[in-house]
Design a protein around this motif. Sequence first.
Motif, short mmCIF file in Angstrom:
data_model
loop_
_atom_site.label_atom_id
_atom_site.label_comp_id
_atom_site.label_asym_id
_atom_site.label_seq_id
_atom_site.Cartn_x
_atom_site.Cartn_y
_atom_site.Cartn_z
N ARG A 21 30.76 47.34 46.70
CA ARG A 21 29.97 46.46 45.81
C ARG A 21 30.47 46.60 44.32
NH1 ARG A 21 25.97 48.29 49.73
NH2 ARG A 21 25.47 46.48 51.22
N ASP A 22 30.44 48.07 43.92
CA ASP A 22 30.95 48.15 42.79
C ASP A 22 32.22 47.49 42.21
OD1 ASP A 22 28.66 49.74 42.32
OD2 ASP A 22 30.01 51.85 42.64
N ALA A 23 33.15 47.28 43.20
CA ALA A 23 34.43 46.56 43.06
C ALA A 23 34.00 45.03 43.10
CB ALA A 23 35.48 46.88 43.91
N GLY A 24 33.02 44.52 43.15
CA GLY A 24 32.53 43.11 43.35
C GLY A 24 32.52 42.39 44.19
N PHE A 107 41.29 43.22 59.59
CA PHE A 107 40.64 44.01 60.40
C PHE A 107 41.00 45.34 60.34
CE2 PHE A 107 39.45 45.31 65.09
CZ PHE A 107 38.14 45.83 64.50
N ILE A 108 40.01 46.24 59.61
CA ILE A 108 40.49 47.51 59.25
C ILE A 108 39.71 48.29 60.22
CG2 ILE A 108 40.60 49.50 57.80
CD1 ILE A 108 41.00 47.50 55.46
N SER A 109 40.21 49.12 61.22
CA SER A 109 39.32 49.75 62.35
C SER A 109 39.70 51.29 62.38
CB SER A 109 39.63 49.20 63.57
OG SER A 109 38.63 49.65 64.85
N PRO A 199 35.67 59.99 47.99
CA PRO A 199 36.07 59.05 47.32
C PRO A 199 37.47 58.60 47.41
CG PRO A 199 35.03 60.88 45.94
CD PRO A 199 35.37 61.17 47.09
N ASP A 200 38.42 59.33 47.88
CA ASP A 200 39.74 58.77 48.02
C ASP A 200 39.64 57.84 49.33
OD1 ASP A 200 41.19 59.35 46.06
OD2 ASP A 200 41.66 61.34 46.75
N VAL A 201 38.73 58.25 50.28
CA VAL A 201 38.67 57.47 51.86
C VAL A 201 38.34 56.12 51.17
CG1 VAL A 201 37.59 56.93 53.67
CG2 VAL A 201 38.24 59.26 53.08
N SER A 202 37.14 56.09 50.48
CA SER A 202 36.75 54.71 50.17
C SER A 202 37.77 53.88 49.46
CB SER A 202 35.39 54.92 49.15
OG SER A 202 34.35 55.35 50.04
N PHE A 205 40.55 52.51 51.67
CA PHE A 205 40.15 51.30 52.40
C PHE A 205 40.18 50.06 51.27
CE2 PHE A 205 39.08 54.07 55.89
CZ PHE A 205 38.65 53.24 56.84
N LEU A 206 39.57 50.45 50.29
CA LEU A 206 39.67 49.24 49.28
C LEU A 206 41.18 48.64 49.06
CD1 LEU A 206 37.69 47.59 47.37
CD2 LEU A 206 38.16 49.34 45.76
N PHE A 207 42.19 49.83 48.96
CA PHE A 207 43.45 49.33 48.66
C PHE A 207 44.16 48.72 49.89
CE2 PHE A 207 48.07 50.77 49.20
CZ PHE A 207 48.27 50.40 47.93
N LEU A 208 43.71 49.14 51.05
CA LEU A 208 44.05 48.67 52.24
C LEU A 208 43.61 47.14 52.51
CD1 LEU A 208 43.78 51.79 54.90
CD2 LEU A 208 45.90 50.39 54.21
N LEU A 209 42.61 46.64 51.99
CA LEU A 209 42.18 45.49 52.27
C LEU A 209 43.04 44.35 51.41
CD1 LEU A 209 38.25 45.76 51.11
CD2 LEU A 209 39.06 44.98 53.36
#
Length: 297
Positions: A21-24, A107-109, A199-202, A205-209
């Motif tokens: 959400r912080d990333a928009g 799909f990130i599982s 924080p690096d996990v989140s 995942f943002l990077f992998l999107l």
Amino acid sequence: MRIVIAGASGLIGTHMSATFRDAGHVVVSLVRREPASATEVRWNPAAGELDPKALAGADAVVNLSGAGIGDRPWTRRRIDELFSSRVDSTRTLTRAMRQLDSPPPVFISQSGSGYYGDAGNTVLRENAPKGAGTLARICGEWEAAAATAPPGVRVVVPRTAVVLSRSGGALGRLLPLIRLGVGGPLGNGRQYWPWITLPDVSAAFLFLLESPLSGPVNLCAPEDADVNALVAALAKALHRPAGLRVPAPVLRLVMRDLADELLLASQRMEPALLSSAGFTWQHPTLAHAAQWVAGRE
């Protein structure tokens, strides 16, 4: 992006939802209870129930569902629950995707470092073979379920390491003991624990999107560490001693199979794909991570 998250209420999911959400991005959470807002959709993964319309128009689906691995003793019933809570939820998501004319493109599982079993000192990149044991079987079936997503969907299965957080998570029981000065290494302490901060996990995942990566991705910090080093770094950051070692026989007596697979197994993971793709860690070293856990960063 519109991102649908399964498992958004847990430690990782809560932090990840806020990061997205912080990333928009717009985050829609799948919940098992009555929805409390327009950004929640009810589903029943155990029964395979999810309205495909919940995924229509989504840019990505993130699957974090799964009962806690170390929350309870590993009875036969609990092991069945560990399998079903992961595999059934994943199949429910892919089944709903297959019913759409235009399924979400990403799909990130979630998967886990337990995929590799007890691998000793062997450096584990993403092409390393699956190991033996209950956790390896769980992760293998979990990943196989993710692979049933429709053709054309980019499927990513992050094999997530031990997540370091300031409370709860994998260190939920160990960290309070270290804070009190009565913690210490587990077993001989020479087993490798792959680790990564919350924080690096989140962020990963943002990077992998948006990255082109697909398939298994090792989600861990670039600096490896055995349990001796990990506990010592946390104790140093908290200004506490950490000399009370818990012998392996005691762990096995108290925790049975859970001790060997969760605490005494060694996985020397390397985040080869994340590194080559250009991901930047906020906490790349154990010293940085320990300072963050201690709240001193």
